[in-house]
Enzyme design. Structure first.
Site, mmCIF file in Angstrom:
data_model
loop_
_atom_site.group_PDB
_atom_site.id
_atom_site.type_symbol
_atom_site.label_atom_id
_atom_site.label_comp_id
_atom_site.label_asym_id
_atom_site.label_seq_id
_atom_site.Cartn_x
_atom_site.Cartn_y
_atom_site.Cartn_z
ATOM 1 N N GLY A 113 0.799 -1.218 0.000
ATOM 2 C CA GLY A 113 0.000 0.000 0.000
ATOM 3 C C GLY A 113 0.828 1.263 0.000
ATOM 4 O O GLY A 113 0.297 2.350 -0.225
ATOM 5 N N CYS A 143 -26.914 -10.045 -17.310
ATOM 6 C CA CYS A 143 -26.264 -9.782 -18.591
ATOM 7 C C CYS A 143 -27.207 -10.188 -19.732
ATOM 8 O O CYS A 143 -27.772 -11.280 -19.726
ATOM 9 C CB CYS A 143 -24.952 -10.558 -18.686
ATOM 10 S SG CYS A 143 -24.179 -10.454 -20.314
ATOM 11 N N CYS A 152 -22.091 -7.919 -19.687
ATOM 12 C CA CYS A 152 -20.918 -8.046 -18.837
ATOM 13 C C CYS A 152 -19.842 -7.090 -19.326
ATOM 14 O O CYS A 152 -19.600 -6.982 -20.527
ATOM 15 C CB CYS A 152 -20.338 -9.460 -18.922
ATOM 16 S SG CYS A 152 -21.398 -10.718 -18.250
ATOM 17 N N CYS A 190 -17.866 -13.229 -20.393
ATOM 18 C CA CYS A 190 -19.149 -13.319 -21.079
ATOM 19 C C CYS A 190 -19.073 -14.315 -22.237
ATOM 20 O O CYS A 190 -19.943 -15.168 -22.404
ATOM 21 C CB CYS A 190 -19.526 -11.936 -21.607
ATOM 22 S SG CYS A 190 -21.249 -11.762 -22.055
#
Lengths: 256, 285
Positions: free
Chosen positions: B31, B240, B265, B271
């Site tokens: 981080g 979707c 999607c 997809c």
């Protein structure tokens, strides 16, 4: 009794030029100290050194912390000093814009210090913010308005609310009434006096307005060219000034 | 077709070495934003120069490379970067998430869970989560080093007071391992839970801002929130239209000028794989 703040031999130079020199005093809990003097006399330098915004060249600023008793804030670690400055200390700037986040709503401004010390409940933070807005006589309905839509006096009161929300014990004020018209000044002073008395705050107020110290301060220091030339009880210094500069200062006030 | 005029993966070895050092430091301090000497790349800032430099530093000739832009493999940004590395590194490229070893992404995390051994490289426009709250870089660095993150909650507070809920829907700030607050790049907050405990290595590169940060595998990543307004991963409340998936992140597509629209999607590979497996949505031809 232990002093809340004890300043010993504080000096700050800007090269060859003196900011403030060899200032010493004690401030006890619940006491309000006024620092007066003309522009350039080192008042703000002294205040910024005490509040940790400037590093003094020599001297000690000993603050009676809640956890560990008296500690020198000049030599303490920066995280510890910054922690103090958002819990036990408050700093009211002359220009509200310096002390506020202008892009953040009034509620967010007041809530910032709460969130900085770990508050994570939105409802509580908002409740406290609204409560504090009312205490400084700002309509609670304006909690979501930005400070840019507030008048100068309201901005100054918002800055005070933002500073006092975490229940500090020591408030540094740099010309809190500067730039406000006299009637707004009077209301602000009234409000400050009430808050200082109710919360048992100690405060150090820098100003060049003798009326402000007359109303708020228990004790007074008069500064000239970086040196404290006279110190004592407010009424004593104002009614019977000893030093030529204090006499000049007092006699310069227009009597209406 | 490799362009022999360039070193492998475009950057010279010393530059790659410098970037790898920054990546290793980033992985060691999850981080934390590590400064690095970002190079001029043959594409404009904002097109993924940070991600491209990180990818160039981690790619090996044996890697299989995938690039996605907003989840899609076939949009301009994805196609241009994929072609760039085909040309200067001659690595194998793919659109299949599971086959890729290095995936460079802009604004999405693939729907299919990533595995150990994969590297996900994010393109980051603004690495500093506190940027719009505190404009001074010197001050934000100090706030990071002293862990003063109250200001981040001021932003969320403002959201709730203005919109009634946390309206930040992308670049939603996260806390890494209880220490650094990090901007996860502009991924939708729907993807935030995937950051947490991910098996793959996640690297973030910001070219213009000259920062690299990283999440090693299985890092704890928590989205910031309030006790009474908890974090919610949101998406459009539809299925979707092509593959019928109810739990993937959806794009809204306007299909005519009479208010017609469909949801598909955003992850094209996910997809297409579902459609090939026989799933059909209501708008599928």
């Amino acid at each position: 009794m232990t002093p809340l703040l004890s300043v010993q031999g504080l000096s700050k130079r800007y090269g060859a030029h003196i900011g403030c020199a060899d200032v010493s005093f004690d401030l006890y809990p619940g006491e309000v100290m006024g620092i007066v003097g003309e522009s350039g006399s080192g008042k703000s330098t002294l205040l910024n050194c005490m509040a940790g915004h400037l590093a003094p060249d020599t001297g000690q600023v000993v603050f009676d912390t809640r956890a560990d008793g008296p500690q020198d804030t000049v030599t303490m670690s920066e995280p510890a000093r910054r922690m103090l400055s958002r819990t036990d200390w408050a700093f009211v700037h002359q220009h509200a814009r310096d002390g506020l986040r202008m892009g953040v709503s009034a509620g967010g401004n007041v809530g910032e210090r709460l969130m900085a010390v770990g508050a994570r409940h939105y409802g509580d933070i908002r409740g406290k913010a609204t409560d504090w807005l009312e205490r400084v006589e700002i309509d609670a309905a304006r909690v979501d308005d930005r400070p840019t839509t507030f008048s100068g006096g309201m901005q100054q009161r918002l800055q005070i609310a933002r500073n006092l929300v975490t229940g500090p014990r020591l408030v540094f004020m740099d010309e809190p009434t500067g730039g406000l018209d006299v009637s707004v000044q009077a209301r602000l002073l009234d409000l400050l006096r009430g808050l200082v008395r109710d919360m048992g705050l100690s405060a150090i107020i820098v100003t060049h307005d003798l009326a402000v110290v007359r109303l708020l301060a228990d004790r007074l220091m008069v500064m000239k060219s970086g040196h404290v030339v006279e110190a004592g009880l407010t009424d004593q210094v104002l009614d019977d000034p000893q030093h030529p500069y204090s006499q000049l200062l007092v006699s310069s006030v227009l009597q209406v | 077709m490799t362009d022999q005029a360039y070193n492998f993966a475009y950057l010279d070895e010393q530059t790659k070495r410098m970037i790898r050092r920054a990546i290793l430091k980033g992985l060691a301090i999850p981080g934390y934003q590590v400064p690095f000497a970002s190079r001029e790349m043959p594409m404009p800032y904002g097109w993924g120069t940070g991600g491209v430099q990180v990818s160039a530093a981690v790619l090996t000739p044996a890697d299989t490379f995938k690039v996605i832009d907003q989840g899609a493999d076939d949009t301009t940004n994805a196609v241009s970067i994929r072609t760039f590395f085909e040309r200067v590194a001659a690595v194998k490229t793919t659109t299949v998430t599971a086959d890729a070893t290095v995936i460079q992404t802009r604004h999405r995390i693939p729907e299919e869970p990533l595995t150990e051994g994969q590297i996900l490289v994010y393109q980051v426009p603004i690495p500093e989560p506190l940027r719009f709250l505190e404009p001074r870089e010197s001050e934000t660095r100090k706030m990071h080093s002293l862990e003063e993150y109250g200001l981040m909650h001021v932003k969320l507070y403002e959201d709730i007071s203005r919109h009634g809920h946390i309206a930040t829907s992308y670049a939603y700030p996260v806390n890494v391992e209880g220490r650094y607050v990090m901007d996860p790049s502009p991924i939708p907050k729907f993807d935030n839970p995937k950051l947490n405990d991910m098996a793959a290595i996640q690297l973030f590169g910001a070219g213009r801002e000259q920062r690299i940060y990283a999440l090693p595998p299985y890092t704890q990543v928590v989205s910031l929130d309030f006790d009474d307004h908890p974090f919610e991963a949101s998406k459009a409340n539809h299925c979707c239209g092509l593959c019928g998936s109810a739990d993937s992140y959806l794009d809204e597509v306007i299909v005519d000028d009479a208010g017609g629209r469909m949801f598909v999607c955003s992850d094209t590979d996910y997809c297409e794989a579902r459609q090939a497996a026989g799933y059909k949505g209501k708008d599928a031809a």
